[in-house]
Design a protein around this motif. Structure first.
Motif, PDB file in Angstrom:
ATOM      1  N   GLU A  24       0.827  -1.201   0.000  1.00 40.97           N
ATOM      2  CA  GLU A  24       0.000   0.000   0.000  1.00 40.97           C
ATOM      3  C   GLU A  24       0.871   1.264   0.000  1.00 40.97           C
ATOM      4  OE1 GLU A  24      -3.395  -0.767   2.795  1.00 40.97           O
ATOM      5  OE2 GLU A  24      -3.885  -1.695   0.875  1.00 40.97           O
ATOM      6  N   SER A  27       2.301   1.625  -3.508  1.00 40.83           N
ATOM      7  CA  SER A  27       1.339   2.135  -4.496  1.00 40.83           C
ATOM      8  C   SER A  27       1.064   3.614  -4.272  1.00 40.83           C
ATOM      9  CB  SER A  27      -0.001   1.407  -4.412  1.00 40.83           C
ATOM     10  OG  SER A  27       0.171   0.066  -4.168  1.00 40.83           O
ATOM     11  N   GLU A  28       0.925   3.978  -3.004  1.00 40.99           N
ATOM     12  CA  GLU A  28       0.646   5.380  -2.673  1.00 40.99           C
ATOM     13  C   GLU A  28       1.782   6.266  -3.203  1.00 40.99           C
ATOM     14  OE1 GLU A  28      -2.153   6.323  -1.103  1.00 40.99           O
ATOM     15  OE2 GLU A  28      -1.646   8.460  -0.997  1.00 40.99           O
ATOM     16  N   MET A  31       1.472   6.778  -6.869  1.00 46.13           N
ATOM     17  CA  MET A  31       0.390   7.700  -7.214  1.00 46.13           C
ATOM     18  C   MET A  31       0.827   9.140  -6.952  1.00 46.13           C
ATOM     19  SD  MET A  31      -3.569   8.042  -5.968  1.00 46.13           S
ATOM     20  CE  MET A  31      -3.207   9.008  -4.521  1.00 46.13           C
ATOM     21  N   VAL A  37      -1.455   3.591 -11.184  1.00 44.84           N
ATOM     22  CA  VAL A  37      -0.996   2.419 -10.438  1.00 44.84           C
ATOM     23  C   VAL A  37      -2.155   1.472 -10.185  1.00 44.84           C
ATOM     24  CG1 VAL A  37      -1.157   3.759  -8.306  1.00 44.84           C
ATOM     25  CG2 VAL A  37       0.133   1.661  -8.285  1.00 44.84           C
ATOM     26  N   LYS A  38      -1.866   0.187 -10.292  1.00 47.62           N
ATOM     27  CA  LYS A  38      -2.853  -0.834  -9.904  1.00 47.62           C
ATOM     28  C   LYS A  38      -2.149  -1.873  -9.061  1.00 47.62           C
ATOM     29  CE  LYS A  38      -6.528  -0.412 -13.213  1.00 47.62           C
ATOM     30  NZ  LYS A  38      -6.978  -0.671 -14.562  1.00 47.62           N
ATOM     31  N   LYS A  39      -2.877  -2.416  -8.082  1.00 49.90           N
ATOM     32  CA  LYS A  39      -2.256  -3.478  -7.294  1.00 49.90           C
ATOM     33  C   LYS A  39      -3.285  -4.529  -6.941  1.00 49.90           C
ATOM     34  CE  LYS A  39      -2.650  -2.771  -2.440  1.00 49.90           C
ATOM     35  NZ  LYS A  39      -2.048  -3.554  -1.400  1.00 49.90           N
ATOM     36  N   ARG A  57       1.772  -2.564  -9.982  1.00 47.21           N
ATOM     37  CA  ARG A  57       2.198  -2.167 -11.335  1.00 47.21           C
ATOM     38  C   ARG A  57       1.993  -0.663 -11.486  1.00 47.21           C
ATOM     39  NH1 ARG A  57      -0.358  -4.663 -15.906  1.00 47.21           N
ATOM     40  NH2 ARG A  57       1.727  -4.996 -16.725  1.00 47.21           N
TER      41      ARG A  57
END
Ligand SMILES: Cc1ncc(C[n+]2csc(CCOP(=O)(O)OP(=O)(O)O)c2C)c(N)n1
Lengths: 193, 596
Positions: A24, A27-28, A31, A37-39, A57
């Protein structure tokens, strides 16, 4: 092809190790740095101590939330055997950053099998860029063993072209306020490896 | 507007909030559970766990009839439980918008089957939307509420494991505040489904579905993108996103509404491309309808009916047709030669289920099982579960088996069921067992919580989803009122007592119920679970007999001195041990004890 500009990261380990939080934060950060971003990770049964694989990703535009086998740029392992298990995701030129930690699975606990001893060799044979990190040891230095994941995240961050500031901002946002300082120093320790 | 990275489930909760939803009801089930755990943060939504999916849907129906927008959430198999009200709700239609989330699990990451919920939309004649990422989860949920009111129908939003649990960027919108205030309005012709009224409603349902199919042609969520005209692919949901990376040049018809299909749009798309494919997980739901239109299409001749699709599987299937020369040859999995020990899920250290399965194994019981963390009692070394079909089935199956086997074998039959599962659909089974006088034994594993799906409260926990204290069901009293005469409460950490009571009740020729009384170690609420100081193994006293390994506790490790797996001693991990005392009772050499 858009897929070429996407960076694929896999976070792997054992249920309960805090992999979801680490992915998390990652990903943050992506962004905040302006990427799409996708996870993905599968919750459920795997959280009762089973293997966990989290896919992250990022890039200009990301469609699929899962990393195809053989396309991982970075394999981020929280536990040695799980790192080894996920090697099929890695590209030939991919990097491996692994925590030097062994968590015995049930069959080993019960004395039915031995925990494999040649894991580092196997990993090396698949990746020329393999870093083994003493996550727990460095976290202790930062002031809390529990920050081992953040140390590892610091080590991973060096492989990604994202400014330090975004990482620290993401940590501030995702980590409970009283743990922010410890986690920031843990992150910087890992980044300094 | 604010942007956040949300999971599909968080985004559905957000979408319901923005749509002005006032009531959210559901029953936990992976991968749907986190939706209600997230509607809870919005004080304007009354969020609650129901004892099962049927009740959850009925609560949402009531709220809708009362004039509010209502959300109902469940996993795919939950729809089986809620199917009865669902099919007739299709006839009554709604007052406030009603949206049902059905979360499928292709690949069975944590389910007992991989049924395809789209068949329910078709069978019940209800429109179904299928989002492809978190942003669409939010937008489609909002849209589903609008469509529900516009077409006077419930709307199903179908998600799946890879949608519900993937995270992606979502842009927030405002909550609608202009909806009518709920109030009682009588409308028997629409809401009382007796034959006379239902006969009037059914043609309206058929007309509604035709209209939806026609309107689907211009709905922005059904979208044609012409790229390379040689290949056209009809797809929806997460498969669309996989496809965009595998074959970025292919023309696509992305269906946001998967039932009813916009037939005219499909014809239009088919006319524009040379070769048409359908890319869909599980059943050939779209493919069969396209074939029914007389259009040539390929689909399940390339893709399996079983399991989930991944970008890799899609890539390889298209590659194998030989029609896509640009695709690189399939990935050779060089790393899979290495054989590593498996890491299956396991009951937690201190889990109160463990002792019961140890005793059942020892008594050589025939255990009709049920679904929950305790299903892990099937795995070695406990290996004490013989059947598992669906939630609540353990008790009915035990009654059934005792109808047919010999008197001696009847004594071996034990149904094992968790507290949440018993309240879900086990009570009816117990009524039948008592009513029809089965001699089987039922064990209710009351750990105060719905553990498997991540610790949700239930009617026996004493708290609601919104965390307010409430009545807690008294299991012994409940069983007594059903007519069970033999009710015993045991401490599952006391192995002798557990085995003795089980043995006594199994040998009784009447229905009996045994209730365990220790909480799940994962319960966070204060005063429920208390960790005791960890135990240790005395190196001198441990003979390496392995008796303590027979309970499969993750806190106990077999430490070998050299490379010989057979020789070693037990060791307890002080961080993991909860001091439950079960292993101490197994040690004949008094090698295991509490600290000091
Ligand atoms: C119809 C249906 N709804 C939901 C689920 C998901 N599910 C599996 S087990 C379970 C509940 C388990 O709780 P409990 O019986 O209390 O056992 P525990 O896990 O606490 O041991 C749920 C909700 C399901 N499999 N089937």
């Amino acid at each position: 092809m858009s897929a070429d500009q996407i960076t694929n990261i896999l976070l792997v380990g054992v249920g309960g190790q805090g992999i979801v939080l680490a992915s998390e934060i990652l990903s943050e950060t992506c962004m905040l740095a302006g990427f799409d971003v996708k996870k993905n990770e599968v919750h459920g049964m795997s959280q009762r101590g089973g293997s966990v694989v989290s896919h992250v990703r990022y890039g200009k535009e990301v469609f699929s939330p899962i990393v195809p086998e053989g396309e991982g740029d970075i394999l981020f392992g929280f536990e040695l055997m799980e790192t080894c298990r996920a090697l099929s995701y890695l590209k030939p030129q991919g990097s491996v950053i692994a925590n030097d930690l062994q968590i015995p699975p049930p069959s080993v606990l019960m004395g039915k099998e031995l925990y494999p001893q040649n894991l580092s060799e196997i990993i090396k044979s698949h990746s020329a860029d393999y870093i083994l990190v003493d996550g727990q040891g460095l976290a202790m230095k930062a002031g809390n063993v529990k920050a081992a994941n953040t140390v590892l995240l610091g080590a991973v961050s060096k492989k990604m072209n994202i400014e330090e500031d975004y990482w620290l901002k993401a940590i501030e946002k995702m980590v409970p306020s009283k743990a922010v300082d410890v986690n920031k120093s843990a992150f910087l320790l890992g980044r300094g490896i | 507007m604010m942007k956040e990275i949300l999971s599909g489930n968080e985004a559905i909760a957000r979408g319901a909030f923005e749509a002005g939803c006032l009531v959210a009801s559901g029953y936990p089930g992976t991968p749907s559970t986190e939706i209600l755990e997230n509607t809870v943060q919005y004080a304007d939504i009354d969020s609650s766990w129901a004892p099962n999916e049927k009740v959850a849907l009925e609560v949402a129906i009531g709220a809708s009839f009362g004039g509010a927008r209502a959300l109902c959430t469940m996993k795919h198999v939950g729809v089986n439980v809620a199917a009865d009200p669902l099919f007739t709700l299709s006839y009554t239609g709604v007052n406030g918008g009603l949206v049902l989330i059905a979360a499928d699990d292709p690949g069975m990451h944590s389910s007992q089957n991989e049924q395809d919920s789209r068949n329910y939309a078709k069978a019940a004649k209800i429109p179904m939307l299928e989002p492809a990422d978190s942003e669409e989860c939010k937008e489609f949920t909002r849209l589903a509420f609008e469509m529900s009111e516009q077409y006077d129908t419930p709307v199903i939003v179908r998600t799946g494991t890879r949608i519900s649990h993937s995270k992606s960027v979502v842009e927030f919108g405002e909550r609608i505040t202009t909806l009518p205030i709920p109030k009682l309005v009588k409308n028997a012709a629409k809401l009382v489904m007796l034959p006379g009224n239902a006969r009037v409603r059914h043609p309206l349902v058929e007309a509604r579905m035709l209209k939806l199919s026609e309107d689907g042609v211009t709905m922005p969520i059904n979208k044609i993108d012409i790229r390379n005209k040689k290949i056209g692919i009809i797809t929806s949901g997460v498969c669309y996103n996989y496809l965009r990376e595998v074959l970025p040049e292919a023309s696509t018809l992305k269906l946001g509404m998967v039932h009813p299909l916009p037939y005219d749009l499909i014809s239009k798309f088919a006319d524009q491309v040379d070769q048409l494919y359908v890319l869909e997980e599980l059943d050939p739901f779209i493919e069969e309808q396209v074939k029914g239109m007389g259009i040539a299409v390929r689909g399940k001749d390339l893709f399996s009916l079983c399991g989930e699709l991944t970008p890799g599987i899609i890539h390889d299937a298209f590659y194998r047709t030989g029609l896509f020369p640009d695709l690189k040859s399939p990935f050779e999995n060089a790393a899979s030669d290495t054989k590593l020990p498996q890491r299956p899920p396991n009951m937690c250290p201190g889990c109160p289920h463990r002792g019961v399965f140890y005793a059942l194994n020892k008594l050589k019981a025939y255990v009709t099982g049920d679904i929950g963390c305790y299903t892990l009692g099937f795995l070695p070394p406990l290996s004490a579960m013989d059947t598992c079909v669906c939630m609540g089935a353990s008790i009915g199956m035990a009654t059934g088996v005792t109808k047919v086997v010999s008197d001696e074998e009847k004594k071996k039959v034990v149904a094992v069921i968790g507290d949440s599962t018993f309240l879900h659909t086990g009570i009816n089974g117990l009524m039948d067992m008592v009513y029809n006088q089965s001699p089987a034994t039922v064990v209710i594993l009351d750990n105060r919580i719905t553990a498997m799906t991540g610790r949700q409260d239930n009617p026996a926990s004493g708290f609601t989803l919104m965390d307010s204290p409430t009545v807690a069901i008294d299991f012994p009293m409940l069983c007594k009122s059903i007519g069970v005469k033999n009710i015993r409460v045991v401490n599952p950490f006391d192995l002798d007592e557990t085995e003795r009571v089980l043995n006594e009740e199994m040998n009784r020729s009447e229905t009996s119920v045994i209730i365990t009384n220790k909480p799940c170690v994962l319960v966070k609420r204060e005063g429920v679970f208390q960790k005791e100081p960890p135990y240790t193994v005395s190196e001198e006293k441990c003979t390496g007999c392995r008796a303590c390994l027979k309970i499969g506790c993750p806190a106990i490790e077999w430490r070998t001195s050299k490379d010989d797996v057979k020789k070693g001693k037990a060791h307890i991990d002080a961080l993991l041990c909860t001091g439950c005392d079960v292993c101490r009772q197994l040690c004949k050499f008094e090698a295991i004890g509490g600290v000091n």
